[in-house]
Design a protein around this motif. Structure first.
Motif, PDB file in Angstrom:
ATOM      1  N   GLY A 214     -26.539  -3.879   8.816  1.00 29.91           N
ATOM      2  CA  GLY A 214     -26.002  -4.563   7.646  1.00 29.91           C
ATOM      3  C   GLY A 214     -26.493  -3.914   6.361  1.00 29.91           C
ATOM      4  N   THR A 215     -26.193  -4.541   5.235  1.00 27.57           N
ATOM      5  CA  THR A 215     -26.604  -4.052   3.922  1.00 27.57           C
ATOM      6  C   THR A 215     -27.017  -5.229   3.053  1.00 27.57           C
ATOM      7  OG1 THR A 215     -24.362  -4.177   3.009  1.00 27.57           O
ATOM      8  CG2 THR A 215     -25.021  -2.080   3.995  1.00 27.57           C
ATOM      9  N   PHE A 216     -27.808  -4.927   2.025  1.00 27.49           N
ATOM     10  CA  PHE A 216     -28.125  -5.916   0.991  1.00 27.49           C
ATOM     11  C   PHE A 216     -28.376  -5.170  -0.317  1.00 27.49           C
ATOM     12  CE2 PHE A 216     -32.041  -4.874   3.215  1.00 27.49           C
ATOM     13  CZ  PHE A 216     -32.948  -4.607   2.189  1.00 27.49           C
ATOM     14  N   GLU A 217     -28.237  -5.882  -1.439  1.00 27.36           N
ATOM     15  CA  GLU A 217     -28.380  -5.278  -2.762  1.00 27.36           C
ATOM     16  C   GLU A 217     -29.766  -5.534  -3.327  1.00 27.36           C
ATOM     17  OE1 GLU A 217     -25.419  -6.044  -5.697  1.00 27.36           O
ATOM     18  OE2 GLU A 217     -23.756  -5.916  -4.263  1.00 27.36           O
ATOM     19  N   VAL A 218     -30.233  -4.555  -4.115  1.00 25.84           N
ATOM     20  CA  VAL A 218     -31.534  -4.653  -4.767  1.00 25.84           C
ATOM     21  C   VAL A 218     -31.378  -4.170  -6.210  1.00 25.84           C
ATOM     22  CG1 VAL A 218     -33.921  -3.829  -4.790  1.00 25.84           C
ATOM     23  CG2 VAL A 218     -32.766  -4.226  -2.611  1.00 25.84           C
ATOM     24  N   ALA A 219     -31.962  -4.879  -7.157  1.00 25.97           N
ATOM     25  CA  ALA A 219     -32.022  -4.423  -8.546  1.00 25.97           C
ATOM     26  C   ALA A 219     -33.290  -3.611  -8.731  1.00 25.97           C
ATOM     27  CB  ALA A 219     -32.002  -5.610  -9.498  1.00 25.97           C
ATOM     28  N   GLY A 220     -33.160  -2.336  -9.037  1.00 26.49           N
ATOM     29  CA  GLY A 220     -34.330  -1.489  -9.176  1.00 26.49           C
ATOM     30  C   GLY A 220     -34.599  -0.668  -7.932  1.00 26.49           C
ATOM     31  N   THR A 221     -35.816  -0.186  -7.814  1.00 25.66           N
ATOM     32  CA  THR A 221     -36.105   0.829  -6.810  1.00 25.66           C
ATOM     33  C   THR A 221     -37.161   0.410  -5.802  1.00 25.66           C
ATOM     34  OG1 THR A 221     -37.733   1.813  -8.309  1.00 25.66           O
ATOM     35  CG2 THR A 221     -35.496   2.710  -8.368  1.00 25.66           C
ATOM     36  N   GLU A 222     -37.315  -0.874  -5.583  1.00 23.79           N
ATOM     37  CA  GLU A 222     -38.250  -1.295  -4.548  1.00 23.79           C
ATOM     38  C   GLU A 222     -37.881  -2.685  -4.051  1.00 23.79           C
ATOM     39  OE1 GLU A 222     -42.149  -2.919  -6.605  1.00 23.79           O
ATOM     40  OE2 GLU A 222     -41.677  -0.893  -7.316  1.00 23.79           O
ATOM     41  N   VAL A 223     -38.312  -2.954  -2.831  1.00 19.98           N
ATOM     42  CA  VAL A 223     -38.068  -4.254  -2.226  1.00 19.98           C
ATOM     43  C   VAL A 223     -39.214  -4.526  -1.262  1.00 19.98           C
ATOM     44  CG1 VAL A 223     -36.673  -3.284  -0.338  1.00 19.98           C
ATOM     45  CG2 VAL A 223     -36.372  -5.679  -1.009  1.00 19.98           C
ATOM     46  N   ALA A 224     -39.594  -5.790  -1.124  1.00 20.66           N
ATOM     47  CA  ALA A 224     -40.683  -6.154  -0.215  1.00 20.66           C
ATOM     48  C   ALA A 224     -40.414  -7.538   0.362  1.00 20.66           C
ATOM     49  CB  ALA A 224     -42.020  -6.141  -0.944  1.00 20.66           C
ATOM     50  N   TYR A 225     -40.801  -7.724   1.620  1.00 22.68           N
ATOM     51  CA  TYR A 225     -40.671  -9.011   2.296  1.00 22.68           C
ATOM     52  C   TYR A 225     -41.998  -9.337   2.972  1.00 22.68           C
ATOM     53  CZ  TYR A 225     -35.684  -8.372   1.553  1.00 22.68           C
ATOM     54  OH  TYR A 225     -34.457  -8.180   0.974  1.00 22.68           O
ATOM     55  N   GLY A 226     -42.301 -10.612   3.051  1.00 25.60           N
ATOM     56  CA  GLY A 226     -43.541 -11.043   3.681  1.00 25.60           C
ATOM     57  C   GLY A 226     -44.476 -11.666   2.657  1.00 25.60           C
ATOM     58  N   PRO A 227     -45.739 -11.925   3.080  1.00 27.31           N
ATOM     59  CA  PRO A 227     -46.299 -11.509   4.373  1.00 27.31           C
ATOM     60  C   PRO A 227     -45.799 -12.363   5.534  1.00 27.31           C
ATOM     61  CG  PRO A 227     -47.899 -12.772   3.124  1.00 27.31           C
ATOM     62  CD  PRO A 227     -46.730 -12.595   2.212  1.00 27.31           C
ATOM     63  N   PHE A 228     -45.623 -11.674   6.668  1.00 25.50           N
ATOM     64  CA  PHE A 228     -45.226 -12.337   7.894  1.00 25.50           C
ATOM     65  C   PHE A 228     -46.477 -12.664   8.720  1.00 25.50           C
ATOM     66  CE2 PHE A 228     -41.732  -9.436   6.736  1.00 25.50           C
ATOM     67  CZ  PHE A 228     -40.681 -10.343   6.660  1.00 25.50           C
ATOM     68  N   SER A 229     -46.351 -13.652   9.567  1.00 30.50           N
ATOM     69  CA  SER A 229     -47.456 -13.956  10.473  1.00 30.50           C
ATOM     70  C   SER A 229     -47.582 -12.847  11.520  1.00 30.50           C
ATOM     71  CB  SER A 229     -47.212 -15.293  11.164  1.00 30.50           C
ATOM     72  OG  SER A 229     -46.112 -15.186  12.047  1.00 30.50           O
ATOM     73  N   ALA A 230     -48.743 -12.782  12.151  1.00 27.54           N
ATOM     74  CA  ALA A 230     -48.959 -11.762  13.180  1.00 27.54           C
ATOM     75  C   ALA A 230     -47.970 -11.923  14.328  1.00 27.54           C
ATOM     76  CB  ALA A 230     -50.396 -11.830  13.690  1.00 27.54           C
ATOM     77  N   ASP A 231     -47.668 -13.167  14.673  1.00 28.76           N
ATOM     78  CA  ASP A 231     -46.724 -13.396  15.769  1.00 28.76           C
ATOM     79  C   ASP A 231     -45.332 -12.913  15.387  1.00 28.76           C
ATOM     80  OD1 ASP A 231     -48.680 -14.450  17.356  1.00 28.76           O
ATOM     81  OD2 ASP A 231     -48.188 -16.546  16.921  1.00 28.76           O
ATOM     82  N   MET A 232     -44.918 -13.225  14.163  1.00 23.94           N
ATOM     83  CA  MET A 232     -43.579 -12.805  13.748  1.00 23.94           C
ATOM     84  C   MET A 232     -43.512 -11.273  13.667  1.00 23.94           C
ATOM     85  SD  MET A 232     -41.303 -13.968  10.442  1.00 23.94           S
ATOM     86  CE  MET A 232     -41.078 -15.605  11.154  1.00 23.94           C
ATOM     87  N   TRP A 233     -44.574 -10.635  13.155  1.00 27.02           N
ATOM     88  CA  TRP A 233     -44.609  -9.164  13.091  1.00 27.02           C
ATOM     89  C   TRP A 233     -44.486  -8.568  14.482  1.00 27.02           C
ATOM     90  CZ3 TRP A 233     -45.027  -6.080   8.681  1.00 27.02           C
ATOM     91  CH2 TRP A 233     -45.252  -4.724   8.884  1.00 27.02           C
TER      92      TRP A 233
END
Length: 559
Positions: A508-527
């Motif tokens: 899939g695709t998604f849009e970002v404004a600018g030049t970086e994106v970050a998600y999280g922090p995720f739990s150890a189990d989810m990672w």
């Protein structure tokens, strides 16, 4: 009083008398008027000069000159592109008053330095080729001094002073030097004289393109460093030319009766806020200080080194120069005479303004449908961006605490925003009104509008994080999944992902404004669960140009 102190006191008094004589009100014209040499350097940032503290600057001639000159250390442009700023210098008027605020428009019928000085007997050679731009012809009050093109910085000004200066006094000789404007080719040899510059897509773009729109900018850190070095190499050429100019004035015995002024039309963005260039080259104007701060140095015979820290504007040059020449500034000038500051006067209490169409000289279509203003008052600066449909965006900065304009205070200080917005609104209302910028642009042909496009070269985004074939662990990243790539902070990008293998593949695709994106922090189990989907593949492209997609990067998550 002791003898040594008496000597010092007498010497100081003598200097003060001499300064007051030079900076006095208009006299009776009995003594010969001084000549004026005005050098405006395109895109010159004051903070890249050695005397301003830039380590490693190769500007010995400008630095030595500054040691003999009056320096206005907080001088500001009225616009972040050439034509409106230069006209402000020569008329003492803001762009919305003098009329040259978009390509194809003309200067209003108002007094300007070349015309005023010609009218009292000055020779005013036409040296600055910028006066041949449509709408700028009014500044050319004599025919071209030279028909052949220049082959080096300042060549025509230096040649005119060498061969004709002594017989043409008094004179007002203005030249505009474009060596610091893109492309940064670091000399006639195309850059061969600048060692250690990599031959990469981003560097080739900077060495060959006049215009690099924001959406086409994509520089990795090493390229950014190289680009700044190329800018400094061009500045070294400017400094060498200025040294030749000073030597010519001395050899022609003109230095002792010539006021020499060095300034700039505007500054230049060197990635301070993510972009390279200025309004006309990025087509995405900003009004941060890196494009508004300009040097302003005046070497006045009989007046030694002084540094004035008050905020001043380009509109102040004309009403400051004329009294030095025994002339009065015409009525209606929006700038002030800075002479009193050299006699111990206090800083004036006033606001300073700047303005621009978003696209600067290249404004057309979408980039002509947004306008920016800035107001600076008592160290607090408001930047306002308005769009055709009425959307308003504001930023607020306290420059003493945040000279790099990194911390936008507009949300936390609504009272300060309201006060400066009111001050700006009054200025705009007295300069044609809030919709004056919307008046139609002069029609241009497609060839004229697209003239620089053959000198544009796009570079594709490149991932800075993660690296291709990288293994990303939960512990190393703190449970965060992040990506950064080269590009423009004001552009929207599309990130495409391709995760896992069949039958569990996700795309899939998604849009970002600018030049970086970050998600999280995720739990150890989810990672750990995300790691079961390996590999993770990403690529990115500007939303407006899907053909400029990056290479795929492939990463594997590890628990």
């Amino acid at each position: 009083m002791s003898a040594p102190r008496l000597v010092v006191a007498v010497a100081a008094a003598a200097m003060l008398v001499r300064m007051m004589t030079v900076l006095a009100a208009p006299g009776d014209g009995a003594s010969p008027r001084m000549n004026v040499v005005l050098v405006t350097v395109d895109c010159l940032r004051p903070d890249r000069l050695g005397h301003a503290g830039h380590r490693g600057a190769a500007t010995p001639n400008l630095d030595r000159f500054a040691g003999e000159a009056v320096e206005f250390a907080d001088a500001r442009a009225t616009a972040p592109w050439t034509l409106p700023a230069l006209v402000s210098l020569l008329t003492g008027a803001y762009p919305s008053s003098h009329g040259m605020d978009a390509r194809g428009r003309s200067i209003a019928d108002i007094p300007h330095l070349p015309k005023i000085l010609q009218g009292v007997g000055y020779r005013v050679p036409a040296l600055a080729t910028v006066t041949r731009q449509p709408g700028m012809e009014a500044l050319q009050v004599e025919g071209p001094a030279f028909e052949s093109p220049e082959t080096d910085v300042g060549q025509h000004l230096i040649e005119w002073l060498r061969t004709r200066g002594r017989g043409a006094e008094p004179f007002f000789a203005w030249d505009h030097w474009r060596a610091l404007h893109l492309p940064y080719d670091a000399g006639p040899d195309g850059g061969d004289g600048t060692p250690g510059i990599p031959d990469t897509p981003g560097v080739r773009q900077v060495r060959t393109c006049i215009v690099i729109p924001a959406e086409l900018q994509s520089f990795i850190p090493s390229e950014r460093d190289a680009v700044v070095r190329l800018y400094d190499a061009e500045l070294e050429r400017v400094d060498a030319a200025f040294g030749r100019l000073l030597a010519t004035l001395e050899a022609a015995q003109l230095a002792g009766r010539t006021v020499v002024v060095v300034t700039a039309d505007h500054g230049e963005e060197l990635f301070d806020h993510g972009l390279l260039g200025h309004a006309s080259t990025t087509e995405r104007a900003t009004l941060y200080d890196e494009v508004l701060r300009v040097p302003l140095l005046l070497r006045i015979p009989g007046v030694g080194r002084q540094v004035v820290g008050c905020p001043v504007s380009q509109v102040d040059l004309m009403p400051t120069l004329l009294p030095l020449l025994g002339l009065e500034a015409p009525p209606g000038v929006e700038g002030i005479d800075l002479g009193p500051l050299l006699r111990g006067g206090s800083c004036p209490t006033r606001a300073l303004f700047a303005e621009s169409l978003e696209g600067g000289y290249q404004a057309w279509g979408p980039s002509a449908r947004r306008f920016l203003w800035a107001v600076l008052d008592d160290g607090v600066k408001l930047i306002e961006r308005r769009s055709w449909d009425g959307e308003v965006q504001r930023e607020l900065y306290r420059l003493a605490d945040d000279p790099g304009e990194r911390r936008d205070l507009s949300v936390g200080e609504p009272e300060a925003v309201a006060a400066l917005a009111e001050l700006l609104a009054a200025h705009v209302a007295s300069h044609g009104g809030p919709d004056a910028w919307k008046r139609p642009l002069v029609e241009t042909t497609p060839e004229q509008r697209d003239r620089p496009r053959h000198l544009r070269r796009a570079t594709v985004p490149r991932f800075l994080e993660p690296e291709d074939d990288e293994r990303v662990s939960f512990a190393d990243r703190g449970g965060r999944l992040a990506a950064r790539w080269t590009g423009s902070p004001v552009v929207r990008y599309v990130v495409e992902y391709d995760v896992g293998e069949e039958p569990s593949r996700l795309r899939g695709t998604f849009e970002v404004a600018g030049t970086e994106v970050a998600y999280g922090p995720f739990s150890a189990d989810m990672w750990s669960g995300m790691a079961q989907l390996n590999p993770w593949r990403f690529r990115v492209w500007p939303k407006a140009d899907p053909q400029r997609a990056s290479e795929w990067v492939v990463v594997r998550l590890e628990p």
